[in-house]
Write an enzyme that holds these catalytic residues in place. Structure first.
Site, mmCIF file in Angstrom:
data_model
loop_
_atom_site.group_PDB
_atom_site.id
_atom_site.type_symbol
_atom_site.label_atom_id
_atom_site.label_comp_id
_atom_site.label_asym_id
_atom_site.label_seq_id
_atom_site.Cartn_x
_atom_site.Cartn_y
_atom_site.Cartn_z
ATOM 1 N N ASN A 78 0.881 -1.292 0.018
ATOM 2 C CA ASN A 78 0.009 -0.123 -0.142
ATOM 3 C C ASN A 78 0.970 1.166 0.089
ATOM 4 O OD1 ASN A 78 -1.858 1.846 0.465
ATOM 5 N ND2 ASN A 78 -2.434 1.473 2.399
ATOM 6 N N LYS A 80 -0.099 4.281 -0.610
ATOM 7 C CA LYS A 80 -0.753 5.379 -0.021
ATOM 8 C C LYS A 80 -0.578 6.705 -0.974
ATOM 9 C CE LYS A 80 -0.410 3.566 4.594
ATOM 10 N NZ LYS A 80 -0.338 3.778 6.093
ATOM 11 N N HIS A 160 -9.712 1.171 4.487
ATOM 12 C CA HIS A 160 -8.474 1.430 5.383
ATOM 13 C C HIS A 160 -8.664 2.381 6.585
ATOM 14 C CE1 HIS A 160 -4.407 2.651 6.228
ATOM 15 N NE2 HIS A 160 -3.936 1.596 5.478
ATOM 16 N N GLU A 162 -7.306 4.745 7.513
ATOM 17 C CA GLU A 162 -7.127 6.128 7.236
ATOM 18 C C GLU A 162 -8.303 6.835 6.404
ATOM 19 O OE1 GLU A 162 -3.346 5.758 5.237
ATOM 20 O OE2 GLU A 162 -2.371 5.346 7.180
ATOM 21 N N GLU A 230 -5.987 -5.205 10.491
ATOM 22 C CA GLU A 230 -4.816 -4.079 10.589
ATOM 23 C C GLU A 230 -5.213 -3.284 12.166
ATOM 24 O OE1 GLU A 230 -2.824 -2.846 6.930
ATOM 25 O OE2 GLU A 230 -4.566 -1.706 7.081
ATOM 26 N N GLY A 236 1.837 2.058 10.831
ATOM 27 C CA GLY A 236 3.017 3.111 10.901
ATOM 28 C C GLY A 236 3.507 3.501 12.331
ATOM 29 N N SER A 270 2.834 -2.075 10.478
ATOM 30 C CA SER A 270 4.255 -2.366 11.010
ATOM 31 C C SER A 270 4.957 -3.676 10.576
ATOM 32 C CB SER A 270 4.383 -2.003 12.562
ATOM 33 O OG SER A 270 4.026 -0.755 12.696
HETATM 34 C C1 PEP Z 1 -0.947 0.186 6.161
HETATM 35 O O1 PEP Z 1 -1.083 1.349 6.034
HETATM 36 O O2 PEP Z 1 -2.112 -0.654 5.724
HETATM 37 C C2 PEP Z 1 0.180 -0.352 6.608
HETATM 38 C C3 PEP Z 1 0.275 -1.621 7.211
HETATM 39 O O3 PEP Z 1 0.873 0.553 7.222
HETATM 40 P P1 PEP Z 1 2.444 0.007 7.788
HETATM 41 O O4 PEP Z 1 2.935 -1.007 7.306
HETATM 42 O O5 PEP Z 1 3.397 1.340 7.582
HETATM 43 O O6 PEP Z 1 2.311 0.061 9.297
#
Ligand code: PEP
Length: 306
Positions: A78, A80, A160, A162, A230, A236, A270
């Protein structure tokens, strides 16, 4: 001096009407035309033309739908709101795809870069990060499933955190988007997960059940939809649940309702090269959704090589 009259400037009343009518309406057969048409096929009365068309569409869909079952694991990048043409060229040149073809690698660039990434694609799939819940119409700035289909996009991230937090996307929006995607043969990757506050209040399972039941459309099944767990607090931040917690939560998602027994469930939050192998090897985990670490070709190469 005026413009000289041409057919375009002097449409007869009849032509004007035809010109203004929507093409579908214009092409509808009139009783007179039907009377003059010789039937090539005489469909049995019970099978009307709409039923036949639906059967053909469903069969074609079956043929062109990606077979999720043919993959052992999924790795979704992803990106983004990151990347540009130079970045994409460099990333694709440097990325080493696994020899094991049972691993499905999906790259999700920003919408504006979907077409470019599709043209550069080699042994990986391309996914979108969002789509409109509306099929078409007056929705300025939105992107439709039909447009994604035209670009031959195979996957789309939906819901997601976000989008839920910054753009107030609801479970109903998630369900409508997934419905449109499935209709267009695009696999929705539906994100669910609890916030830190919800986790601390012991509400993780309740939150997940609500997101699953309200956010997953009735047309979803394990052949056309993927779920990504998630935890919002892990995205993040460099924090992750323990391996045991991840496995237990995935097991909970698969078993709390028999509908979800066979769904592929990815973990996101992460994931890095130093924890990917342990996470993806868990018995209830079918792959990873990777944010930050998917922007570095060497890091993502290490993640997908396990
Ligand atoms: C995400 O935004 O879907 C995600 C998993 O981000 P990160 O791997 O940076 O935690």
């Amino acid at each position: 001096m005026g413009v000289e009259d041409t057919e375009a400037t002097t449409l007869s009343e009849l032509k004007k009407l035809e010109y203004l009518e929507p093409p579908l309406k214009k092409n509808k057969l009139t009783p007179n035309r039907i009377a003059n048409t010789n039937a090539i096929f005489d469909f049995p009365k019970l099978l009307n033309i709409n039923m036949v068309a639906s059967i053909i569409i469903v069969s074609i869909r079956e043929i062109i739908m990606i077979k999720l079952d043919s993959f052992s694991s999924f790795f979704v990048a992803n990106w983004k709101l990151n990347g540009n043409f130079k970045f994409i060229d460099q990333f694709i040149n440097e990325l080493k795809l696994p020899e094991d073809k049972s691993k499905c690698v999906v790259i999700c660039p920003s919408s504006i870069h979907l077409d470019y990434t599709i043209r550069k694609k080699n042994n990986f799939y391309v996914g979108a990060q969002n789509v409109s819940q509306h099929k078409e119409g007056a929705y300025t700035g939105e992107i439709s499933c039909d447009s994604l289909s035209e670009l031959k996009i195979d996957f789309c991230i939906v819901g997601h955190s976000e989008r839920r937090q910054i753009y107030n996307e609801t479970n109903t929006d998630v369900s409508l988007k997934s419905f449109q995607l499935i209709n267009s043969n695009i696999v929705p990757i539906i994100c669910i997960g609890e916030t830190l506050e919800e986790k601390e209040k012991g509400k993780t399972n309740d939150v997940l059940v609500k997101q699953l039941l309200d956010g997953i459309s009735d047309t979803s099944n394990s052949n056309n939809t993927i779920i990504a767990y998630e935890p919002v607090w892990a995205i993040g931040t460099g924090l992750t649940p323990s391996l045991k917690e991840i496995d237990k939560t995935h097991e909970f998602i698969k078993t709390q309702n028999s509908k979800f027994n066979n769904y592929k469930i990815l973990y996101g939050g992460s994931v890095k090269s130093n924890n990917a192998k342990d996470i993806v090897s868990l018995s209830n985990v079918d792959g990873a959704l990777v944010g930050g670490a998917s922007l570095k070709s060497d890091e993502f190469t290490k993640i997908i090589e396990y």
